[in-house]
Motif scaffolding. Structure first.
Motif, mmCIF file in Angstrom:
data_model
loop_
_atom_site.group_PDB
_atom_site.id
_atom_site.type_symbol
_atom_site.label_atom_id
_atom_site.label_comp_id
_atom_site.label_asym_id
_atom_site.label_seq_id
_atom_site.Cartn_x
_atom_site.Cartn_y
_atom_site.Cartn_z
ATOM 1 N N THR A 195 6.979 13.606 -13.143
ATOM 2 C CA THR A 195 5.543 13.401 -12.867
ATOM 3 C C THR A 195 5.053 12.003 -13.573
ATOM 4 O O THR A 195 5.477 11.538 -14.450
ATOM 5 C CB THR A 195 4.522 14.464 -13.706
ATOM 6 N N ALA A 196 4.224 11.301 -12.824
ATOM 7 C CA ALA A 196 4.108 9.980 -13.164
ATOM 8 C C ALA A 196 3.278 9.424 -11.828
ATOM 9 O O ALA A 196 3.053 9.865 -10.878
ATOM 10 C CB ALA A 196 5.180 8.956 -13.389
ATOM 11 N N THR A 243 0.583 5.706 -6.606
ATOM 12 C CA THR A 243 0.105 6.823 -6.275
ATOM 13 C C THR A 243 0.658 8.113 -7.173
ATOM 14 O O THR A 243 1.716 7.905 -7.786
ATOM 15 C CB THR A 243 0.841 7.140 -5.009
ATOM 16 N N GLN A 244 -0.139 8.872 -7.302
ATOM 17 C CA GLN A 244 -0.039 9.769 -8.389
ATOM 18 C C GLN A 244 0.956 10.856 -7.705
ATOM 19 O O GLN A 244 0.722 11.687 -6.831
ATOM 20 C CB GLN A 244 -1.339 10.427 -8.781
ATOM 21 N N VAL A 245 2.044 11.457 -8.492
ATOM 22 C CA VAL A 245 3.115 12.504 -8.028
ATOM 23 C C VAL A 245 2.840 13.388 -9.315
ATOM 24 O O VAL A 245 3.335 12.891 -10.569
ATOM 25 C CB VAL A 245 4.416 11.742 -8.062
ATOM 26 N N THR A 246 2.586 14.685 -9.000
ATOM 27 C CA THR A 246 2.519 15.751 -9.994
ATOM 28 C C THR A 246 3.406 16.692 -9.842
ATOM 29 O O THR A 246 3.395 17.402 -8.878
ATOM 30 C CB THR A 246 1.069 16.055 -10.368
ATOM 31 N N VAL A 263 0.805 -1.398 -0.066
ATOM 32 C CA VAL A 263 0.098 -0.037 -0.082
ATOM 33 C C VAL A 263 0.889 1.205 0.041
ATOM 34 O O VAL A 263 1.881 1.484 0.964
ATOM 35 C CB VAL A 263 -0.805 0.046 1.213
ATOM 36 N N GLU A 264 0.701 2.005 -1.123
ATOM 37 C CA GLU A 264 1.570 3.267 -1.132
ATOM 38 C C GLU A 264 0.948 4.524 -0.538
ATOM 39 O O GLU A 264 -0.574 4.401 -0.631
ATOM 40 C CB GLU A 264 1.936 3.632 -2.509
ATOM 41 N N SER A 265 1.439 5.439 -0.320
ATOM 42 C CA SER A 265 0.985 6.697 0.281
ATOM 43 C C SER A 265 2.188 7.657 -0.034
ATOM 44 O O SER A 265 3.218 7.569 -0.203
ATOM 45 C CB SER A 265 0.482 6.598 1.639
ATOM 46 N N GLY A 266 1.604 9.220 0.094
ATOM 47 C CA GLY A 266 2.490 10.180 -0.165
ATOM 48 C C GLY A 266 2.509 10.979 -1.269
ATOM 49 O O GLY A 266 3.355 12.077 -1.308
ATOM 50 N N GLY A 267 1.878 10.421 -2.186
ATOM 51 C CA GLY A 267 1.973 11.260 -3.572
ATOM 52 C C GLY A 267 1.093 12.562 -3.320
ATOM 53 O O GLY A 267 0.340 12.811 -2.493
ATOM 54 N N GLY A 268 1.353 13.268 -4.509
ATOM 55 C CA GLY A 268 0.621 14.709 -4.362
ATOM 56 C C GLY A 268 1.087 15.628 -5.457
ATOM 57 O O GLY A 268 1.623 15.197 -6.450
ATOM 58 N N LEU A 269 0.580 16.696 -5.316
ATOM 59 C CA LEU A 269 1.080 17.900 -6.229
ATOM 60 C C LEU A 269 2.099 18.693 -5.693
ATOM 61 O O LEU A 269 1.837 19.330 -4.248
ATOM 62 C CB LEU A 269 -0.303 18.724 -6.626
ATOM 63 N N LEU A 301 8.842 15.364 -1.819
ATOM 64 C CA LEU A 301 7.808 14.489 -1.583
ATOM 65 C C LEU A 301 8.474 13.223 -0.975
ATOM 66 O O LEU A 301 9.512 12.861 -1.339
ATOM 67 C CB LEU A 301 6.754 14.105 -2.712
ATOM 68 N N ARG A 302 7.708 12.557 0.203
ATOM 69 C CA ARG A 302 8.327 11.132 0.466
ATOM 70 C C ARG A 302 7.193 10.102 0.302
ATOM 71 O O ARG A 302 6.013 10.539 0.833
ATOM 72 C CB ARG A 302 8.497 11.427 1.975
ATOM 73 N N LEU A 303 7.240 9.278 -0.580
ATOM 74 C CA LEU A 303 6.459 8.211 -0.731
ATOM 75 C C LEU A 303 6.818 7.062 0.321
ATOM 76 O O LEU A 303 8.053 6.724 0.701
ATOM 77 C CB LEU A 303 6.503 7.593 -2.120
ATOM 78 N N SER A 304 5.790 6.417 0.721
ATOM 79 C CA SER A 304 5.933 5.244 1.679
ATOM 80 C C SER A 304 5.169 4.050 0.929
ATOM 81 O O SER A 304 4.121 4.034 0.275
ATOM 82 C CB SER A 304 5.069 5.530 2.860
#
Length: 119
Positions: free
Chosen positions: A91-92, A113-116, A5-11, A18-21
């Motif tokens: 961005t991806a 998780t989306q990173v923009t 389970v990923e989390s931490g994406g965003g704009l 950003l830090r993804l987990s």
């Protein structure tokens, strides 16, 4: 079946961080690899960074070296991707994966998780 389970994406603006987990439902084995991939619209899914679970050896694709850092917390069964100096080309959708070696095979994947990154 391992669930990731990923989390931490965003704009974020260019130059930001950003830090993804990625949390796993089961403890990884000693020789396992956890990795982050990314897929931009219309492009293939590419390996970004990977880490061996036992020794913590790491791999980075050239475009993120010096900007991204992959790490793991064994007690939490969690892998992180710290992303600094972000660029619009980062961005991806970012996916966490569990596999046998840096270049696969990968048998379990997260939902993404989306990173923009805006310019």
């Amino acid at each position: 079946q391992v669930q990731l389970v990923e989390s931490g994406g965003g704009l974020v603006q260019a130059g930001g961080s950003l830090r993804l987990s990625c949390a796993a439902s089961e403890r990884s084995g000693g020789t396992d690899v956890r990795a982050w991939f990314r897929q931009a619209p219309g492009k293939a899914r590419d390996l970004v960074a990977a880490i061996t679970w036992n020794l913590g050896n790491t791999y980075y694709t050239n475009s993120v070296k010096g900007r991204f850092t992959i790490s793991r917390d064994k007690a939490r069964n969690t892998v992180y991707l710290q992303m600094n100096s972000l660029k619009p080309e980062d961005t991806a959708v970012y996916y966490c994966a569990h596999g046998a070696s840096y270049f696969g095979p990968y048998d379990y994947w997260g939902q993404g998780t989306q990173v923009t990154v805006s310019s």
